[in-house]
Design an enzyme around this catalytic site. Structure first.
Site, PDB file in Angstrom:
ATOM      1  N   THR A 133       0.826  -1.200   0.000  1.00  0.00           N
ATOM      2  CA  THR A 133       0.000   0.000   0.000  1.00  0.00           C
ATOM      3  C   THR A 133       0.861   1.251   0.000  1.00  0.00           C
ATOM      4  O   THR A 133       0.587   2.211  -0.727  1.00  0.00           O
ATOM      5  CB  THR A 133      -0.932   0.007   1.223  1.00  0.00           C
ATOM      6  N   GLY A 135      -0.038  -5.591   6.496  1.00  0.00           N
ATOM      7  CA  GLY A 135       0.555  -6.879   6.142  1.00  0.00           C
ATOM      8  C   GLY A 135       0.847  -7.810   7.301  1.00  0.00           C
ATOM      9  O   GLY A 135       0.072  -7.965   8.242  1.00  0.00           O
ATOM     10  N   GLU A 136       2.030  -8.453   7.211  1.00  0.00           N
ATOM     11  CA  GLU A 136       2.386  -9.485   8.182  1.00  0.00           C
ATOM     12  C   GLU A 136       2.711  -8.936   9.560  1.00  0.00           C
ATOM     13  O   GLU A 136       2.842  -9.691  10.527  1.00  0.00           O
ATOM     14  CB  GLU A 136       3.567 -10.309   7.659  1.00  0.00           C
TER      15      GLU A 136
END
Length: 263
Positions: free
Chosen positions: A8, A212-213
């Protein structure tokens, strides 16, 4: 879409700049038709308008209709382009410090409630609540779903997933022996709370940062601390398996645990 912790932020900035490039090309077509300089133009309601001059405008579609379609014949389609590279300052080799070594830092807070079976060592996460700073969320619902998925992954890394290696060979290469959490290992939806801090980042696209992660990083320490608060044992090696919990309980209260197991 926050599919990766960098996507992003980096692709978003590239897309924004590419759109600005495409818009500039559009203004170059419209400027002579409106008798204005490119810098005086803006887009509004599918039109190119002259700032501060109401009514002095032209529809974007009109720019590509006869006789304006000649632009497309001579120069082709309008294609915005951009390569986004975030400037950074390398770290000082003497101190290891830098005023800007990364694009951004992510922050999160995670809380869990666990149940520990002192006879088997099994740990189950009952409730989970987390708040994450993803800057300004571009797609809040997708961000929430990302966090919920991170909960399942976090439970896996905290309690189940362990790669066993012997003589350089992975000894549990399939899901028969490599344990991952199933649906019953994850709290019910009503027992999961996720929140977004929503603090804009000055260099992110529309203020966004990555997610994310990163959402699974605080989960193992939260689970470990919850286990400690529940039964007073501190396990510092992941995953926190039932065997490790049971062994730690035996060391902590050998006589009491032995008596329980004998019942």
């Amino acid at each position: 879409a926050p599919v990766s912790s960098r996507e992003t932020f980096h692709i978003g900035n590239a897309v924004l700049a590419a759109c600005e490039d495409a818009k500039h090309q559009l203004f170059e077509i419209a400027a002579p038709k409106l008798g204005a300089a490119v810098i005086q133009l803006e887009t509004r309601d599918r039109k190119v308008c002259v700032k501060g001059h109401p009514g002095k405008e032209i529809g974007i579609r009109e720019l590509f209709q006869p006789p304006g379609f000649g632009y497309a014949l001579t120069k082709g389609e309008i294609i915005g382009k951009c390569t986004f590279v975030l400037p950074f300052i390398p770290e000082d080799p003497e101190t290891g410090q830098s005023e800007k070594i990364v694009a951004y830092y992510s922050y999160s807070a995670q809380a869990v409630e666990v149940a520990v079976d002192v006879e088997t060592g099994e740990v189950k996460v009952l409730r989970s609540a987390g708040c994450f700073d993803a800057g300004t969320p571009i797609n809040p619902k997708m961000c929430e779903a990302q966090i919920e998925g991170g909960i399942a992954m976090g439970i896996g890394s905290a309690l189940y997933e362990e790669m066993v290696i012997g003589n350089g060979v992975v000894l549990n290469p399939s899901f028969v022996d490599y344990k991952i959490p199933s649906a019953e290992c994850v709290p019910n939806r009503e027992n999961i709370a996720v929140m977004l801090a929503g603090v804009p980042h000055r260099e992110g696209p529309f203020g966004a940062k990555g997610l994310g992660e990163g959402v699974m990083i605080p989960y193992p320490p939260a689970v470990s601390n919850a286990i400690y608060n529940a039964v007073g044992i501190r396990i510092k090696a992941l995953p926190i398996t039932s065997e490790k919990v049971l062994q730690a309980l035996k060391v902590k209260e050998p006589a009491k645990v032995t008596a329980r197991l004998a019942l």
